[in-house]
Design an enzyme around this catalytic site. Structure first.
Site, short mmCIF file in Angstrom:
data_model
loop_
_atom_site.label_atom_id
_atom_site.label_comp_id
_atom_site.label_asym_id
_atom_site.label_seq_id
_atom_site.Cartn_x
_atom_site.Cartn_y
_atom_site.Cartn_z
N HIS A 140 -4.09 -5.36 -4.36
CA HIS A 140 -4.06 -6.38 -3.31
C HIS A 140 -4.50 -5.73 -2.00
CE1 HIS A 140 -0.18 -4.38 -2.59
NE2 HIS A 140 -0.22 -4.90 -1.35
N ASP A 173 0.11 -9.79 2.61
CA ASP A 173 -0.68 -9.34 1.47
C ASP A 173 -1.65 -10.45 1.06
OD1 ASP A 173 0.65 -6.96 1.44
OD2 ASP A 173 2.05 -7.54 -0.16
N HIS A 191 8.56 -7.00 5.56
CA HIS A 191 7.12 -6.80 5.45
C HIS A 191 6.48 -6.81 6.83
CE1 HIS A 191 3.23 -8.08 3.10
NE2 HIS A 191 3.34 -6.75 3.21
N HIS A 196 -3.22 -5.10 1.86
CA HIS A 196 -2.19 -5.22 2.90
C HIS A 196 -2.90 -5.26 4.25
CE1 HIS A 196 1.66 -4.61 4.95
NE2 HIS A 196 0.98 -3.79 5.76
#
Length: 266
Positions: free
Chosen positions: A238, A163, A159, A240
């Site tokens: 959500h 998030d 990642h 990011h």
């Protein structure tokens, strides 16, 4: 008559002459000040000195009149002097009052100006602090996926951001002062915004359902830049969020450490 039989050269006659001269002196002074009033009274006294036995009495009367007039003139002069002094004192008092009022007005204006300038400086300082402050991109949210988390969902194998938990349509904010350098479709990021900040760093906001800014626009801390969503490569609504040293993919840095370094508590 008894006085008529006396010789013209007696001492009585000389005394009357001296008195007449004195009376004439008074009358002359009074005549100047009263434009001839006493002069008209003194003239018979001179005539009587040569032609009438009542000259001494008339002469004494003229002296008394002259002295009374002289006293009246002096009283009038003193009254005029007092009136002039009173008028001068009144004028001076009015001038002093005007000067005090003008000085009080000047001091009040100077105080008001100083207070206004102090308030303006305080407002500018407050605005400067606000513009240099960083905030969280979402209010009341929390990090649901950490930075560098592994998994097959990310093309790099980990990642590249964090998030934030958010329902679709939640207001997303610029974290700091800066300029929008990208606003639109960003492939796997879906609808996204990239902002360049004054310290040369960049922040990215992905998977937005809608955008509120455009390229080139100046934004301030806490300003809405879009609404959260699930566009692009997303498993659900959500936000990011990435922090970068450059505008391109691959220059990412730890977003939590970045925000904390700018005073944001997470």
């Amino acid at each position: 008559m008894a006085f008529g039989s006396r010789p013209a050269g007696t001492g009585k006659h000389r005394g009357s002459s001296r008195l007449s001269k004195k009376t004439a002196g008074y009358a002359g002074i009074a005549a100047i000040a009263t434009t001839g009033v006493v002069g008209s009274l003194a003239a018979p006294a001179f005539a009587a000195d040569n032609h009438s036995s009542s000259a001494p009495e008339n002469g004494l009367g003229a002296v008394v009149v002259a002295e009374d007039l002289a006293g009246d003139i002096q009283d009038q002069a003193e009254a005029q002097q007092r009136a002039a002094e009173h008028a001068a004192a009144k004028a001076q008092a009015e001038a002093d009052a005007k000067q005090k009022a003008a000085e009080a007005k000047r001091l009040a204006e100077a105080k008001a100006k100083a207070e206004r300038e102090a308030a303006e400086r305080a407002a500018r300082e407050e605005e400067r602090k606000r513009l240099n402050t960083f905030v969280s991109p979402l209010n009341g949210s929390y990090v649901s996926t950490q930075y560098k988390a592994g998994g097959g969902m990310w093309s790099s194998g980990s990642h590249t951001g964090i998030d934030f938990h958010a329902a679709s349509g939640t207001s997303v904010h610029a974290v700091g002062l800066g300029t929008v350098v990208e606003a639109g479709w960003g492939g796997a990021y879906g609808n996204n915004v990239v902002i360049k900040h004054n310290d040369g760093t960049f922040t990215q906001y992905g998977h937005l359902s809608s955008l509120s800014v455009s390229v080139g626009q100046q934004v301030t801390p806490g300003q809405q830049i879009g609404l959260s969503g699930s566009t692009g490569n997303s498993s659900g609504p959500h936000l990011h969020f990435e922090a970068r040293t450059g505008s391109q993919y691959g220059s990412d840095i730890d977003p939590i450490a970045y925000l904390r370094s700018h005073g944001v508590s997470l």
